[in-house]
Design an enzyme around this catalytic site. Sequence first.
Site, short mmCIF file in Angstrom:
data_model
loop_
_atom_site.label_atom_id
_atom_site.label_comp_id
_atom_site.label_asym_id
_atom_site.label_seq_id
_atom_site.Cartn_x
_atom_site.Cartn_y
_atom_site.Cartn_z
N ALA A 102 0.83 -1.20 0.00
CA ALA A 102 0.00 0.00 0.00
C ALA A 102 0.87 1.26 0.00
CB ALA A 102 -0.96 -0.03 1.19
N CYS A 103 0.55 2.23 0.84
CA CYS A 103 1.24 3.53 0.78
C CYS A 103 2.71 3.45 1.19
CB CYS A 103 0.51 4.57 1.62
SG CYS A 103 -1.01 5.09 0.83
N SER A 104 3.12 2.35 1.79
CA SER A 104 4.55 2.20 2.13
C SER A 104 5.30 1.43 1.05
CB SER A 104 4.71 1.51 3.49
OG SER A 104 4.30 2.38 4.51
#
Length: 371
Positions: free
Chosen positions: A154-156
């Site tokens: 995801a966002c990481s």
Amino acid sequence: MNAVIRSTGLWTPDESVSNDELVACFNAYVERFNAENADAIARGSVEAKNPSSSGFIEKASGIKSRYTIDKAGVLDVDRMRPRVKPRANDELALTAEAGVAAARDALERAGRDPKDVDAVICSGTSMQRTYPCMAIEMQDALGIEGFGFDMTVACSSGTFGVVNAINMIDTGMAKSVLVIVPEITTPQLNFRDRDSHFIFGDVAVAMLIEHEDVAGGEGWRVLGRNMMTKFSNNIRSNFGFLNASEDPEPDFEDRYFVQEGRKVFKEVCPMVAEMILNDMASFGLKPDQMKRLWLHQANINMNMLVAKKVFGREFEPDEAPVILDEFANTAGAGSLVAFHRHNDGFEAGEKGLICSFGAGYSAGTVFVEKL
Ligand code: COA
């Protein structure tokens, strides 16, 4: 550590959509929905939809515009999603094309040839297809030998990809790794959802990580890195290959990005600030040694809160640069794009932190020092 961030590269679509343009389309949709459902709304069996506002979007998120692969499709009230033209199997995939452009930019800035690279990591919130691997397609298009693989957190995704590259260099598996983060996020966004229709934008970013022996004293030495995850349903997409077999088949809306924005804000900010401070302590670093924080770019207020907790004081805008006004949230690419755009003005020995956070929950830190 012996890994060095040698260069970065960026690709953006040609078109961008302002808040006013997005809100005008959303509000036209709301007006039409309310008119078409006027009787049911009057009976109380359907809830009237509320209009969106540019003022709210900018104040709540810091976003003023976002790049998109197809402005006309996003702003067509009959469609409200970008148009993606299917490509033949022998054509380069859309996300591969974006990633390759960012990768070429990174290689050029470092004066490197594809033959100098040992591995490609493609990391992003979602891949255009499951296989063959996007990384291998980009490796082939770039003419890189060695190997490639896809990953997603995801966002990481960006920072976790970079940590993997650092580890591959640290263990001697590779001397040069290209991390490519193609985030074509607007097709994942429900442009009819008032709470989230403004959040995402499209971009691709690449980062070339080299062993210090080949970096030639240029770039950013990695001082330390870490990854953390903690399960949460507060940011979720149910899109996946099982959808087609689910019985009954779910509404398409269920496959888009959804979030409990308030909960995310409340839970993620303290979690990330604590992680950064703990990581700093374990790497023997102190907040006053950090010249700049390149934080994940989801929301300006989250960034202000995290940066204030980390610095322990008020701070100047260039100490925690924000790119949301131009790019919006670019998911796994955000902190790397912030680094790409705002890494000027550093003397040798000055330090900074690249940090992502988001769905999972997940958070990643990469502490760097200018060579
Ligand atoms: N236009 C106008 N008003 C809107 C609106 C819109 N598009 N969307 C929501 N509102 C209204 C709501 O109806 C609500 O009104 P009320 O107080 O009268 O009920 C008010 O604005 C506040 O809504 P809320 O959803 O609580 O907004 P918020 O201040 O929490 O901001 C986010 C929303 C998403 C920007 C914010 O929660 C956030 O940044 N969360 C972090 C998570 C994130 O960005 N994650 C991305 C993935 S990492």
